[in-house]
Design a protein around this motif. Structure first.
Motif, PDB file in Angstrom:
ATOM      1  N   TRP A 118       0.861  -1.195   0.000  1.00 39.20           N
ATOM      2  CA  TRP A 118       0.000   0.000   0.000  1.00 39.20           C
ATOM      3  C   TRP A 118       0.890   1.235   0.000  1.00 39.20           C
ATOM      4  O   TRP A 118       1.721   1.392   0.885  1.00 39.20           O
ATOM      5  CB  TRP A 118      -0.889   0.029   1.240  1.00 39.20           C
ATOM      6  CG  TRP A 118      -2.184  -0.694   1.102  1.00 39.20           C
ATOM      7  CD1 TRP A 118      -3.409  -0.126   0.893  1.00 39.20           C
ATOM      8  CD2 TRP A 118      -2.410  -2.112   1.192  1.00 39.20           C
ATOM      9  NE1 TRP A 118      -4.385  -1.105   0.834  1.00 39.20           N
ATOM     10  CE2 TRP A 118      -3.799  -2.316   1.016  1.00 39.20           C
ATOM     11  CE3 TRP A 118      -1.577  -3.220   1.386  1.00 39.20           C
ATOM     12  CZ2 TRP A 118      -4.372  -3.591   1.048  1.00 39.20           C
ATOM     13  CZ3 TRP A 118      -2.127  -4.474   1.412  1.00 39.20           C
ATOM     14  CH2 TRP A 118      -3.508  -4.657   1.236  1.00 39.20           C
ATOM     15  N   ASP A 171       2.302  -1.709   4.734  1.00 39.72           N
ATOM     16  CA  ASP A 171       1.682  -0.384   4.827  1.00 39.72           C
ATOM     17  C   ASP A 171       2.792   0.645   4.673  1.00 39.72           C
ATOM     18  O   ASP A 171       3.494   0.968   5.628  1.00 39.72           O
ATOM     19  CB  ASP A 171       0.972  -0.226   6.175  1.00 39.72           C
ATOM     20  CG  ASP A 171       0.519   1.218   6.448  1.00 39.72           C
ATOM     21  OD1 ASP A 171       0.778   2.106   5.616  1.00 39.72           O
ATOM     22  OD2 ASP A 171      -0.099   1.447   7.512  1.00 39.72           O
ATOM     23  N   ALA A 176      -3.066   8.397   5.475  1.00 39.89           N
ATOM     24  CA  ALA A 176      -3.768   7.695   4.411  1.00 39.89           C
ATOM     25  C   ALA A 176      -5.023   8.454   4.018  1.00 39.89           C
ATOM     26  O   ALA A 176      -5.714   8.997   4.878  1.00 39.89           O
ATOM     27  CB  ALA A 176      -4.148   6.296   4.883  1.00 39.89           C
ATOM     28  N   VAL A 192      -5.314   2.656   5.788  1.00 38.59           N
ATOM     29  CA  VAL A 192      -4.542   1.624   5.099  1.00 38.59           C
ATOM     30  C   VAL A 192      -4.194   0.475   6.037  1.00 38.59           C
ATOM     31  O   VAL A 192      -4.267  -0.703   5.671  1.00 38.59           O
ATOM     32  CB  VAL A 192      -3.270   2.232   4.464  1.00 38.59           C
ATOM     33  CG1 VAL A 192      -2.244   1.153   4.112  1.00 38.59           C
ATOM     34  CG2 VAL A 192      -3.652   3.033   3.209  1.00 38.59           C
ATOM     35  N   LEU A 193      -3.849   0.822   7.258  1.00 38.82           N
ATOM     36  CA  LEU A 193      -3.508  -0.211   8.241  1.00 38.82           C
ATOM     37  C   LEU A 193      -4.668  -1.197   8.405  1.00 38.82           C
ATOM     38  O   LEU A 193      -4.479  -2.415   8.383  1.00 38.82           O
ATOM     39  CB  LEU A 193      -3.180   0.453   9.579  1.00 38.82           C
ATOM     40  CG  LEU A 193      -2.642  -0.459  10.679  1.00 38.82           C
ATOM     41  CD1 LEU A 193      -1.297  -1.060  10.287  1.00 38.82           C
ATOM     42  CD2 LEU A 193      -2.510   0.304  11.990  1.00 38.82           C
ATOM     43  N   GLN A 253      -7.087  -1.763   6.256  1.00 43.84           N
ATOM     44  CA  GLN A 253      -7.289  -2.512   5.026  1.00 43.84           C
ATOM     45  C   GLN A 253      -6.256  -3.648   4.912  1.00 43.84           C
ATOM     46  O   GLN A 253      -6.589  -4.774   4.550  1.00 43.84           O
ATOM     47  CB  GLN A 253      -7.117  -1.545   3.847  1.00 43.84           C
ATOM     48  CG  GLN A 253      -8.062  -1.806   2.706  1.00 43.84           C
ATOM     49  CD  GLN A 253      -8.095  -0.618   1.756  1.00 43.84           C
ATOM     50  OE1 GLN A 253      -7.046  -0.146   1.318  1.00 43.84           O
ATOM     51  NE2 GLN A 253      -9.281  -0.157   1.428  1.00 43.84           N
ATOM     52  N   ALA A 254      -5.018  -3.329   5.258  1.00 43.03           N
ATOM     53  CA  ALA A 254      -3.946  -4.329   5.159  1.00 43.03           C
ATOM     54  C   ALA A 254      -4.192  -5.467   6.144  1.00 43.03           C
ATOM     55  O   ALA A 254      -3.977  -6.634   5.823  1.00 43.03           O
ATOM     56  CB  ALA A 254      -2.592  -3.666   5.410  1.00 43.03           C
ATOM     57  N   VAL A 293       4.912  -2.830   8.604  1.00 43.58           N
ATOM     58  CA  VAL A 293       4.455  -1.438   8.665  1.00 43.58           C
ATOM     59  C   VAL A 293       5.628  -0.452   8.754  1.00 43.58           C
ATOM     60  O   VAL A 293       6.037  -0.074   9.850  1.00 43.58           O
ATOM     61  CB  VAL A 293       3.501  -1.215   9.868  1.00 43.58           C
ATOM     62  CG1 VAL A 293       2.923   0.209   9.858  1.00 43.58           C
ATOM     63  CG2 VAL A 293       2.369  -2.234   9.857  1.00 43.58           C
ATOM     64  N   THR A 310       7.176  -3.821  12.601  1.00 45.14           N
ATOM     65  CA  THR A 310       7.209  -2.411  12.264  1.00 45.14           C
ATOM     66  C   THR A 310       8.452  -1.766  12.862  1.00 45.14           C
ATOM     67  O   THR A 310       9.340  -2.467  13.343  1.00 45.14           O
ATOM     68  CB  THR A 310       5.896  -1.749  12.750  1.00 45.14           C
ATOM     69  OG1 THR A 310       5.898  -0.372  12.396  1.00 45.14           O
ATOM     70  CG2 THR A 310       5.696  -1.888  14.248  1.00 45.14           C
TER      71      THR A 310
END
Ligand SMILES: NC(=O)c1ccc[n+]([C@@H]2O[C@H](COP(=O)([O-])OP(=O)(O)OC[C@H]3O[C@@H](n4cnc5c(N)ncnc54)[C@H](O)[C@@H]3O)[C@@H](O)[C@H]2O)c1
Ligand SMILES: [Zn+2]
Ligand SMILES: [Zn+2]
Lengths: 387, 200
Positions: A193, A260, A266, A287-288, A290-291, A303, A328
């Motif tokens: 993303w 992400d 986003a 986005v987080l 959605q991912a 991330v 992340t």
């Protein structure tokens, strides 16, 4: 010297400030030859990062020539050409010894602020708020570089600045994002993303690590085209349900890993935009979310996108019930700079592909605006401090 | 009950400085401000302990301006600046000294701010180094100075100890204490600094 200063939301200013001096024995001073604007700087520009003060010098992607060294610097000498990583690390703490460089214990002079907000403080970062150390940044003609023997990497070949500059952040960042996907060569499908500079390097790094397929998601045509030229299948997030299309592009399984590379700004959710404006939510986690929903069962979520505070409505049920692993962090720069320099020297990648604009430092405020609003096909801006 | 050196819940307690007579009560129970703070430093206890044992070294890690002069192997004179032209002074003596394990001290009679403390060094799990735990307590006096010191609630005193430990750790592991003091800065911060006569 000239330096780009933060003067408030959407207000950058080039000012004359004092030249930096050695403040600690392990410091060096670098005369900057190239410096860039990062997507992370846009979070500052848009006013979403707490603890900024008017007059703070910005910038964390820079390289140049060593012009002064402190009494305890051993590895670098005057005249060396170096790329400086954006995270500052001491080299002596447990985290540094374990290659978790961005978690260094000893480089944030304002660790107490970060501790209040985050529990524990990570490494200091150039030009990235007082909570992250309050260090003067590198969108300037000179910078003071602490722990000169630990951070900067010497460039001994005659590779031009544009090919090595991004070792300062976005190439290692994209690479670590891909590495965190635990790609199985020839098998893994990775969905990315965000096709900004970090996304672009994540896509290319995923291929370097052997990904079978990369799906790239964004809405900016130039950025999607750049992703496509690396071999990615592209999805325009404005043209319908992203999760659905990602699902059918992966044979209904979902991608083995999701990245992400967008972070806290986003677009796509009015809910978050309103809450963020009203300061009811610090980061927009569109986005987080959605991912988290899109990644396959037992998949990896990586991330690199920056979040600074709290997010709303995280689908923890999806993460838990699908047994998703999330990785992340700010990039552990010093772990990646040398091996990635080797990849550049071996011509496995030429990072300059991402540059769309070269601008004098004195025009930085306009360049920020162009980059933030994605005008003129802007993907990555390099500033020339001499001009 | 005087509470001089408090033992941590686990492990053996530091031997209290024998049974105390009334005159050794430094900070009477329930009256003082007490804090316990810890950090882990990736160095052997011996190195850390020997730094701490020379009390004059502590001026490097205490953020607040302080002068510490050692008078003998066990006694030191402390002088801390307070608001206005005030200073708080006291003499301290080491009351427990176990090499590479524990140092405990307390102020002597006549202290402006009666206080007592200890630092304990214990091996951390694996190769993490040494866990350093500081216990400190003081009794705010009356008067102006007392009013200032009382404002330092336990939390603020705790933060002072946390910062001292943080600087100790940086000095030991990184060889220096991180700073941005004196770095360039743009307007309007620059003028504000110059006015204050300080460095940014
Ligand atoms: N972890 C680290 O150490 C590190 C280092 C550098 C940058 N970053 C972060 O990485 C992120 C990306 O950086 P960048 O330089 O590429 O920034 P960028 O702003 O240029 O790129 C972000 C991209 O995301 C796209 N995007 C926005 N909303 C989207 C959505 N809903 N779906 C798909 N795409 C969407 C935008 O169109 C844009 O192209 C930022 O959050 C930045 O702070 C992290
Ligand atoms: Zn960056
Ligand atoms: Zn470190």
């Amino acid at each position: 010297m000239k330096a780009v200063c933060w003067m408030g939301k959407k207000k950058m200013e080039v000012q004359r400030v004092d030249d930096p001096t050695i403040l600690n024995p392990r410091d060096c001073i670098v005369k900057i030859t190239s410096t860039a604007i990062c997507g992370s700087d846009l979070h500052l520009y848009d006013g979403y990062v707490p603890t900024m003060e008017k007059g703070d010098i910005l910038g964390h992607e820079f390289m140049g020539e060593v012009v002064e060294v402190g009494p305890k610097v051993e590895r670098l000498k005057i005249g060396d050409r170096v790329v400086v990583p954006f995270t500052i690390a001491c080299g002596g703490c447990s985290h540094c010894r374990r290659q978790e460089w961005s978690c260094c214990d000893n480089t944030n002079p304002n660790a107490w602020i970060a501790e209040k907000m985050l529990g524990y403080s990570g490494a200091g970062i150039y030009g990235y708020s007082h909570m992250m150390g309050g260090y003067a940044g590198g969108q300037a003609q000179y910078a003071r570089v602490p722990f000169a023997d630990v951070g900067p990497i010497k460039i001994e070949s005659d590779l031009p600045d544009e090919k090595v500059l991004f070792l300062s952040d976005i190439f290692p960042t994209g690479y670590m994002a891909a590495e965190n996907c635990e790609i199985q060569p020839g098998r893994s499908v990775v969905a990315v993303w965000g096709c900004g500079p970090v996304g672009q390097f994540a896509i290319r790094s995923a291929f370097l690590l052997g990904a079978a397929k990369v799906i790239a998601i964004d809405r900016e045509p130039e950025r999607l085209r750049m992703a496509e030229s690396a071999g990615a299948i592209t999805v325009n997030d404005e043209e319908g349900d992203v999760s659905e299309r990602v699902r059918w592009l992966t044979g209904g399984r979902g991608p083995d890993a999701a990245i992400d590379a967008v972070g806290m700004e986003a677009h796509g959710s009015a809910y978050d935009a309103v809450k963020q404006t009203l300061k009811l939510e610090q980061d927009r986690a569109f986005v987080l979310r959605q991912a988290m929903r899109s990644v396959r069962k037992a998949g990896n979520l990586s991330v690199p996108g920056v979040y600074s505070g709290f997010v709303d409505k995280v689908p923890m049920g999806a993460v838990m019930n699908k047994a998703v692993t999330m990785k992340t962090g700010q990039t552990h720069m010093q772990k990646y700079m040398r091996p990635l320099l080797k990849l550049i020297e071996d011509r496995k990648i030429d990072p300059s592909f991402v540059i769309t604009h070269r601008v004098p430092l004195s025009k930085a405020p306009k360049a920020y605006e162009m980059f933030a609003e994605k005008k003129k096909g802007c993907i990555k801006v390099v500033l020339d401090p001499a001009a | 009950m005087p509470t001089l050196v408090r033992s941590k819940p686990r492990g053996s307690a530091p031997a209290p400085a024998r049974a105390r007579s009334r005159s050794t009560i430094v900070v009477p129970g329930n009256e003082g401000v007490k804090v316990v703070r810890a950090c882990t430093i990736r160095k052997p206890a011996a190195e850390l302990c020997s730094f701490w044992r020379r009390f004059e070294n502590l001026a490097q890690i205490i953020e607040h301006p302080v002068t510490i002069v050692a008078h003998s192997e066990t006694e030191s004179r402390w002088s801390v600046s307070a608001p206005g032209k005030n200073r708080a002074e006291w003499s301290a003596t080491i009351i427990n000294d176990k090499p590479n394990e524990l140092i405990a001290w307390r102020s002597l009679e006549g202290a402006d701010v009666p206080n007592a403390g200890s630092v304990r060094f214990e091996a951390a799990p694996g190769d993490e180094g040494t866990e350093v735990t500081v216990s400190f307590e003081y009794n705010p006096p009356g008067g102006k100075l007392g009013a200032f010191l009382s404002k330092m609630t336990g939390e603020e005193a705790g933060q002072q100890v946390t910062e001292a430990l943080r600087r100790f750790k940086a000095l030991m592991e990184a060889g220096e204490i991180p700073t941005t003091e004196g770095q360039p800065v743009g307007e309007p911060q620059r003028s504000k600094m110059k006015k204050k006569g300080g460095k940014p």
